[in-house]
Enzyme design. Structure first.
Site, PDB file in Angstrom:
ATOM      1  N   GLN A   1     -91.673  30.032  -8.613  1.00  0.00           N
ATOM      2  CA  GLN A   1     -90.997  28.905  -9.270  1.00  0.00           C
ATOM      3  C   GLN A   1     -91.015  29.099 -10.784  1.00  0.00           C
ATOM      4  O   GLN A   1     -91.860  28.548 -11.489  1.00  0.00           O
ATOM      5  CB  GLN A   1     -91.723  27.606  -8.886  1.00  0.00           C
ATOM      6  CG  GLN A   1     -91.105  26.354  -9.424  1.00  0.00           C
ATOM      7  CD  GLN A   1     -89.900  25.927  -8.632  1.00  0.00           C
ATOM      8  OE1 GLN A   1     -89.857  26.058  -7.429  1.00  0.00           O
ATOM      9  NE2 GLN A   1     -88.911  25.418  -9.318  1.00  0.00           N
ATOM     10  N   PHE A   2     -90.071  29.889 -11.313  1.00  0.00           N
ATOM     11  CA  PHE A   2     -90.061  30.168 -12.747  1.00  0.00           C
ATOM     12  C   PHE A   2     -89.835  28.913 -13.583  1.00  0.00           C
ATOM     13  O   PHE A   2     -90.232  28.849 -14.743  1.00  0.00           O
ATOM     14  CB  PHE A   2     -89.027  31.249 -13.093  1.00  0.00           C
ATOM     15  CG  PHE A   2     -87.604  30.763 -13.140  1.00  0.00           C
ATOM     16  CD1 PHE A   2     -87.038  30.375 -14.347  1.00  0.00           C
ATOM     17  CD2 PHE A   2     -86.836  30.702 -11.988  1.00  0.00           C
ATOM     18  CE1 PHE A   2     -85.721  29.932 -14.399  1.00  0.00           C
ATOM     19  CE2 PHE A   2     -85.528  30.268 -12.027  1.00  0.00           C
ATOM     20  CZ  PHE A   2     -84.965  29.873 -13.239  1.00  0.00           C
ATOM     21  N   THR A   3     -89.245  27.885 -12.996  1.00  0.00           N
ATOM     22  CA  THR A   3     -88.955  26.664 -13.763  1.00  0.00           C
ATOM     23  C   THR A   3     -90.214  25.900 -14.154  1.00  0.00           C
ATOM     24  O   THR A   3     -90.138  24.963 -14.946  1.00  0.00           O
ATOM     25  CB  THR A   3     -87.987  25.729 -13.007  1.00  0.00           C
ATOM     26  OG1 THR A   3     -88.583  25.328 -11.781  1.00  0.00           O
ATOM     27  CG2 THR A   3     -86.655  26.428 -12.749  1.00  0.00           C
TER      28      THR A   3
END
Length: 148
Positions: free
Chosen positions: A78-80
């Site tokens: 989950q890069f966000t």
């Protein structure tokens, strides 16, 4: 590195309608990697996560760990989690790890968790994933390596 850990009764992840990972009781974990993360940091985060005593005992107190209750893991990249919303309304992701490095760290975390947890399921790095869960509690913990 950031982990958003949700205690779940069940959770699954789909890509293009196909179930990639599915668990019952356990943790659904969103994993964010920054450019400064290392395997040593990942090891500390994994140790902290697996040691969390956030399942209820017979008296209803959060005293039991994932291992104690025989729980599973569903690990999702989950890069966000490294979104920076300080300027304007469009998030910047400059603090998120470069894709190649972040994927390597994600795979490392999965392999390390498999050494300690019987059932470890996963998402697909970089894919458009659909995640569903029944949050137990709800009980959500955020681990940030900057605070360990």
């Amino acid at each position: 590195m950031r982990f958003v850990i949700q205690r779940v009764k069940e959770s699954e992840v789909r890509v293009d309608g196909e179930v990639l990972g599915s668990i019952g009781k356990g943790f659904m974990v969103l994993i964010g990697v920054s450019n400064s993360d290392t395997k040593e940091i990942a090891d500390k985060m994994i140790k902290k996560m697996l040691g969390l005593r956030i399942f209820e005992d017979e008296q209803g107190k959060t005293n039991l760990s994932l291992d104690t209750v025989g729980g599973s893991l569903l690990l999702i990249s989950q890069f966000t989690l490294y979104a920076n919303c300080k300027k304007g309304n469009r998030p910047s992701f400059i603090e998120a790890g470069a894709p190649g490095m972040a994927e390597e760290m994600y795979e490392y975390i999965i392999e390390k968790c498999k050494e300690q947890v019987e059932m470890v399921e996963r998402g697909q790095f970089g894919a458009d994933m659909k995640v569903s869960l029944i949050n137990d509690g709800p009980f959500t913990i955020i681990l940030d390596s900057d605070n360990l």
